[in-house]
Design a protein around this motif. Structure first.
Motif, PDB file in Angstrom:
ATOM      1  N   UNK A  11       0.827  -1.203   0.000  1.00 56.06           N
ATOM      2  CA  UNK A  11       0.000   0.000   0.000  1.00 56.06           C
ATOM      3  C   UNK A  11       0.864   1.258   0.000  1.00 56.06           C
ATOM      4  N   UNK A  12       1.941   1.259   0.768  1.00 50.69           N
ATOM      5  CA  UNK A  12       2.854   2.407   0.774  1.00 50.69           C
ATOM      6  C   UNK A  12       3.482   2.596  -0.615  1.00 50.69           C
ATOM      7  N   UNK A  13       3.825   1.497  -1.282  1.00 51.12           N
ATOM      8  CA  UNK A  13       4.383   1.572  -2.629  1.00 51.12           C
ATOM      9  C   UNK A  13       3.364   2.139  -3.609  1.00 51.12           C
ATOM     10  N   UNK A  14       2.097   1.744  -3.462  1.00 43.36           N
ATOM     11  CA  UNK A  14       1.042   2.270  -4.329  1.00 43.36           C
ATOM     12  C   UNK A  14       0.862   3.774  -4.124  1.00 43.36           C
ATOM     13  N   UNK A  15       0.937   4.215  -2.872  1.00 46.43           N
ATOM     14  CA  UNK A  15       0.860   5.654  -2.593  1.00 46.43           C
ATOM     15  C   UNK A  15       2.028   6.381  -3.264  1.00 46.43           C
ATOM     16  N   UNK A  16       3.199   5.789  -3.189  1.00 47.37           N
ATOM     17  CA  UNK A  16       4.407   6.414  -3.729  1.00 47.37           C
ATOM     18  C   UNK A  16       4.342   6.555  -5.240  1.00 47.37           C
ATOM     19  N   UNK A  17       3.924   5.508  -5.938  1.00 45.36           N
ATOM     20  CA  UNK A  17       3.901   5.577  -7.400  1.00 45.36           C
ATOM     21  C   UNK A  17       2.848   6.568  -7.880  1.00 45.36           C
ATOM     22  N   UNK A  24       9.209   2.272  -7.970  1.00 49.18           N
ATOM     23  CA  UNK A  24       7.981   1.799  -7.319  1.00 49.18           C
ATOM     24  C   UNK A  24       7.394   0.594  -8.051  1.00 49.18           C
ATOM     25  N   UNK A  25       7.442   0.617  -9.383  1.00 46.81           N
ATOM     26  CA  UNK A  25       6.935  -0.515 -10.159  1.00 46.81           C
ATOM     27  C   UNK A  25       7.762  -1.768  -9.893  1.00 46.81           C
ATOM     28  N   UNK A  26       9.083  -1.605  -9.854  1.00 43.36           N
ATOM     29  CA  UNK A  26       9.962  -2.745  -9.577  1.00 43.36           C
ATOM     30  C   UNK A  26       9.760  -3.260  -8.156  1.00 43.36           C
ATOM     31  N   UNK A  76      13.666  -3.859  -1.802  1.00 39.19           N
ATOM     32  CA  UNK A  76      14.023  -2.458  -2.045  1.00 39.19           C
ATOM     33  C   UNK A  76      15.406  -2.350  -2.667  1.00 39.19           C
ATOM     34  N   UNK A  77      16.344  -3.167  -2.194  1.00 36.97           N
ATOM     35  CA  UNK A  77      17.704  -3.144  -2.740  1.00 36.97           C
ATOM     36  C   UNK A  77      17.705  -3.579  -4.199  1.00 36.97           C
ATOM     37  N   UNK A  78      17.019  -4.670  -4.508  1.00 35.45           N
ATOM     38  CA  UNK A  78      16.956  -5.165  -5.891  1.00 35.45           C
ATOM     39  C   UNK A  78      16.310  -4.126  -6.797  1.00 35.45           C
ATOM     40  N   UNK A  79      15.230  -3.516  -6.337  1.00 32.44           N
ATOM     41  CA  UNK A  79      14.525  -2.506  -7.132  1.00 32.44           C
ATOM     42  C   UNK A  79      15.399  -1.281  -7.362  1.00 32.44           C
ATOM     43  N   UNK A  80      16.149  -0.895  -6.331  1.00 36.10           N
ATOM     44  CA  UNK A  80      17.037   0.270  -6.459  1.00 36.10           C
ATOM     45  C   UNK A  80      18.143   0.007  -7.459  1.00 36.10           C
ATOM     46  N   UNK A  81      18.749  -1.168  -7.397  1.00 33.93           N
ATOM     47  CA  UNK A  81      19.801  -1.533  -8.355  1.00 33.93           C
ATOM     48  C   UNK A  81      19.245  -1.534  -9.773  1.00 33.93           C
ATOM     49  N   UNK A  82      18.086  -2.138  -9.942  1.00 41.03           N
ATOM     50  CA  UNK A  82      17.447  -2.191 -11.254  1.00 41.03           C
ATOM     51  C   UNK A  82      17.191  -0.792 -11.797  1.00 41.03           C
ATOM     52  N   UNK A 115      -4.395   2.562 -12.423  1.00 41.86           N
ATOM     53  CA  UNK A 115      -5.510   1.713 -11.979  1.00 41.86           C
ATOM     54  C   UNK A 115      -5.142   0.739 -10.864  1.00 41.86           C
ATOM     55  N   UNK A 116      -4.039  -0.030 -10.945  1.00 41.91           N
ATOM     56  CA  UNK A 116      -3.736  -0.981  -9.857  1.00 41.91           C
ATOM     57  C   UNK A 116      -3.632  -0.347  -8.472  1.00 41.91           C
ATOM     58  N   UNK A 117      -2.919   0.779  -8.287  1.00 43.77           N
ATOM     59  CA  UNK A 117      -2.882   1.367  -6.943  1.00 43.77           C
ATOM     60  C   UNK A 117      -4.243   1.784  -6.418  1.00 43.77           C
ATOM     61  N   UNK A 118      -5.170   2.100  -7.335  1.00 40.90           N
ATOM     62  CA  UNK A 118      -6.516   2.493  -6.924  1.00 40.90           C
ATOM     63  C   UNK A 118      -7.356   1.292  -6.523  1.00 40.90           C
ATOM     64  N   UNK A 119      -7.215   0.205  -7.255  1.00 37.02           N
ATOM     65  CA  UNK A 119      -8.066  -0.965  -7.027  1.00 37.02           C
ATOM     66  C   UNK A 119      -7.531  -1.920  -5.968  1.00 37.02           C
ATOM     67  N   UNK A 120      -6.224  -1.903  -5.727  1.00 38.12           N
ATOM     68  CA  UNK A 120      -5.651  -2.846  -4.761  1.00 38.12           C
ATOM     69  C   UNK A 120      -6.308  -2.768  -3.375  1.00 38.12           C
ATOM     70  N   UNK A 121      -6.507  -1.567  -2.800  1.00 37.28           N
ATOM     71  CA  UNK A 121      -7.187  -1.515  -1.495  1.00 37.28           C
ATOM     72  C   UNK A 121      -8.604  -2.064  -1.546  1.00 37.28           C
ATOM     73  N   UNK A 122      -9.317  -1.811  -2.649  1.00 42.33           N
ATOM     74  CA  UNK A 122     -10.677  -2.324  -2.782  1.00 42.33           C
ATOM     75  C   UNK A 122     -10.681  -3.843  -2.845  1.00 42.33           C
ATOM     76  N   UNK A 123      -9.729  -4.403  -3.571  1.00 43.14           N
ATOM     77  CA  UNK A 123      -9.653  -5.863  -3.704  1.00 43.14           C
ATOM     78  C   UNK A 123      -9.417  -6.512  -2.343  1.00 43.14           C
ATOM     79  N   UNK A 124      -8.463  -5.974  -1.589  1.00 44.66           N
ATOM     80  CA  UNK A 124      -8.142  -6.576  -0.296  1.00 44.66           C
ATOM     81  C   UNK A 124      -9.224  -6.325   0.741  1.00 44.66           C
ATOM     82  N   UNK A 125      -9.900  -5.172   0.674  1.00 49.51           N
ATOM     83  CA  UNK A 125     -10.928  -4.884   1.678  1.00 49.51           C
ATOM     84  C   UNK A 125     -12.235  -5.605   1.391  1.00 49.51           C
ATOM     85  N   UNK A 126     -12.550  -5.807   0.113  1.00 49.38           N
ATOM     86  CA  UNK A 126     -13.818  -6.443  -0.244  1.00 49.38           C
ATOM     87  C   UNK A 126     -13.755  -7.963  -0.145  1.00 49.38           C
ATOM     88  N   UNK A 127     -12.567  -8.539  -0.313  1.00 50.46           N
ATOM     89  CA  UNK A 127     -12.440 -10.000  -0.350  1.00 50.46           C
ATOM     90  C   UNK A 127     -11.918 -10.586   0.957  1.00 50.46           C
TER      91      UNK A 127
END
Length: 311
Positions: A67-73, A107-109, A149-155, A281-293
């Motif tokens: 969720x923090x990553x979704x906020x960041x992107x 953030x995507x990585x 985070x390290x792998x994503x930063x290197x990438x 779209x994914x950062x918007x829908x991810x909270x809905x998916x986890x909260x509804x299911x």
């Protein structure tokens, strides 16, 4: 055209979704609403997890990081787009563009790695339930997030540092609503062979390996679930990873859509629309998916909202 090395003085122009001035207010209102929903939904997820002791488990620890990553992107991409749309000024500085491209890719990585870690967490929980608390302990959870985070930063640094060597000419129009690194590379007057090669090689390694881990984990999960004799037991086991599987499908489905769109068509507007589906779209829908299911998440969110309303 003569390339320029005065990169600090450069200004790119983000052309956005459309150049029709009549549609700008609609686009501004739509994406402002999407951004606010994204921030609100993911903040509520983080607060609900932190305030409910029943959710202090590895699965929800990884979810709060997701969720923090979704906020960041979303914060990396949408505020600049909204400001440009409202001010009717498409410009962004070279440094600003590079920073935006860096953090969007980072953030995507990171989300890609976190989804793989969450898949491994579900694999241990379902396939080795008696050893789950021993294997997936808090120290390992923190280590996995830091490693992601390290792998994503290197990438991301590999792409960003190689982009610094590029020179640009007078055509600085980016047919996009944010500084996507691939679009920036296309504007360069210098040789971009190394950059394009790294895009494919790093994409295969840094995105392919986590995706393989997710696929392998779910093959093992499905195999274990099918061995459960009762239908109720199979449903309960699968329900623990249903939300994650939905998020994985959304993330990689939209990402594959962006890749296919750029591969089969040169239409900039189609590529931009595909990127909206992937970045916004994914950062918007991810909270809905986890909260509804998820019943536990529903209960925690209700308790949080009731607690806030009573303050």
């Amino acid at each position: 055209m003569k390339p320029t090395n005065q990169t600090t003085l450069l200004e790119f122009h983000l052309l956005g979704l459309t150049d029709d001035p009549e549609l700008q207010p609609l686009i501004f209102s739509l994406f402002l609403s999407v951004y606010l929903v994204t921030i609100l939904g993911n903040v509520l997820i983080i607060l609900a997890i932190s305030s409910d002791s029943h959710l202090h488990t590895p699965m929800y620890f990884f979810l709060s990081n997701l969720s923090f990553t979704d906020i960041s992107v979303s914060t990396t991409v949408l505020p600049k787009m909204l400001v440009n749309t409202q001010a009717k000024d498409p410009s962004i500085t070279y440094i600003g563009c590079l920073f935006q491209a860096y953090f969007a890719l980072l953030c995507s990585a990171l989300e890609n790695c976190l989804l793989a870690v969450m898949a491994c967490d579900r694999y241990v929980a379902i396939c080795h339930p008696l050893r789950y608390t021993i294997v997936v302990h808090p120290g390992l959870c923190v280590l996995l997030v830091l490693l992601s985070l390290l792998i994503s930063t290197v990438h991301t640094l590999i792409h960003t540092l190689t982009a610094l060597r590029l020179s640009f000419c007078t055509d600085l129009d980016i047919p996009h609503f944010f500084c996507e690194l691939a679009q920036v590379i296309k504007l360069s007057c210098s040789d971009t062979f190394i950059n394009n090669l790294l895009v494919y090689l790093a994409g295969i390694i840094f995105f392919g390996v986590p995706l393989f881990g997710i696929i392998f984990s779910y093959i093992q999960i499905v195999s274990s679930i099918l061995k459960i004799p009762s239908v109720g037991g199979r449903y309960k086991a699968f329900s623990t990873c249903g939300s994650h599987l939905s998020v994985v499908s959304l993330f990689y489905g939209t990402g594959f859509g962006v890749y296919m769109s750029s591969a089969v068509t040169d239409s900039s507007i189609k590529n931009v629309v595909a990127s909206v589906m992937y970045i916004v779209i994914p950062p918007t829908l991810n909270p809905l998916i986890y909260s509804l299911r998820n019943k536990e998440m529903k209960r925690a969110l209700r308790s949080l909202i009731v607690g806030i309303s009573l303050v």
